[in-house]
Scaffold this active site. Structure first.
Site: not given
Ligand code: SF4
Length: 323
Positions: A20, A83, A135, A174, A204, A232, A277
């Site tokens: 991303c 993060h 995060e 997110t 997101c 992840s 990722s």
């Protein structure tokens, strides 16, 4: 074995998948810092949750640490991962005179700012997310302890007892499952109709789009591989989405060497996606590994076209322009 003898395998490749804009920015931040200042460049936490990416940057001179305390007093750059970090981290970097560069994804920073605004308006804040994820630690750490309550599930939302039910707000991690989050938000809104929050959630664009592509492909395949790391969050969610959308076997795979071939015996149609990722080279590696055993035909299933771009952190941009 000749090509004719290989069994046929139809691969439905989810699009979008993989990197991303936030991940591209974070990785390029480390690469640019290495190019501008030379090694070592310190990185607090894995810059993004992918072993291949981290190993490649380490080979170029990045040193990964979990806490700033592991870094000696140095003039070398110190980069915070995509993060995000608690406020105590840049504060410590400043106190020590470290040259800090923040590669926090702008969409995570946006959630930090939302929480801050709610706090300034005197609201009690609920964060929907997974305990222990960096995060979530970073978002909780934007405000004093007790300012934010973490809610992980519908059961948590049902049990939550606010200090003042009329003065609440929510923000979210997110990279959550869109469906799980909808359910949790619905409970909060039913119990606390005045709760303030984003239009829907803070998930997101990249997480939403990758989940949508997987949702389209999952009912059409016998099995699904999500390329990504167990650390992840958005990759883990993709396997859950695949199962929930009707795929009988969905697995997170880091590298081709990790594939349990017995688990894919008899599969005629395979879905492949990748977490935000995971680099595309690993998707190709996995398709190549299948192509050695099967007569593979690849079809791309596209849910959305993405064109998001985030510029590098200002310090790297300015130095770049000056150079
Ligand atoms: S997954 Fe979303 S929030 Fe995370 S880095 Fe990518 S764009 Fe940013």
């Amino acid at each position: 074995m000749t090509i004719q003898e290989k069994p046929p395998l139809k691969v439905l490749l989810c699009s979008p998948r993989g990197f991303c804009a936030g991940v591209v920015r974070a990785i390029e931040s480390v690469e640019r810092a290495l190019a501008l200042y030379g090694p070592p460049v310190y990185v607090r936490h894995e810059i993004v949750h992918n072993r291949y990416v981290v190993d490649a940057l380490r080979a170029k001179g990045a040193i990964f640490v979990e806490e700033l305390g592991e870094i000696p007093d140095t003039r070398a750059p110190v980069i915070f991962s995509a993060h995000g970090v608690a406020r105590s981290v840049p504060a410590e970097a400043e106190r020590r005179g470290l040259f800090a560069l923040d590669a926090t994804c702008p969409l995570v920073t946006k959630v930090h700012r939302e929480a801050e605004i709610h706090f300034r308006r005197g609201r009690e804040i609920v964060l929907i997310g997974h305990a222990g994820h960096p995060e979530v630690i970073g978002t909780l750490g934007q405000l004093p302890p007790q300012a934010i309550t973490l809610i992980e599930s519908v059961a948590d939302a049902e049990a939550f007892v606010p200090r003042d039910a009329g003065n609440l707000a929510y923000v979210t991690q997110t990279t959550l499952s869109v469906q799980d989050t909808d359910e949790i938000v619905a409970v909060l809104k039913r119990r606390f109709p005045a709760i303030a929050g984003p239009n829907k959630d803070d998930i997101c664009y990249a997480t939403t789009n990758r989940q949508e592509a997987v949702r389209r492909v999952a009912p059409r395949v016998d099995a699904m591989i999500v390329v990504g790391s167990p650390q992840s969050s958005n990759s883990q969610r993709l396997t859950e989405v695949a199962r929930r959308a009707g795929c009988p076997h969905a697995e997170l795979v880091q590298r081709a060497d990790d594939i349990d071939w017995d688990a894919f015996a008899g599969v005629a149609t395979l879905g492949i996606s990748a977490g935000a990722s995971a680099p595309e080279v690993l998707v190709e590696e996995i398709i190549d590994a299948f192509a050695q055993r099967y007569n593979v035909r690849v079809e791309t299933v596209s849910a959305v076209t993405e064109d998001m771009f985030f510029p590098l952190p200002r310090a790297l941009r300015e130095t770049q322009a000056a150079g």
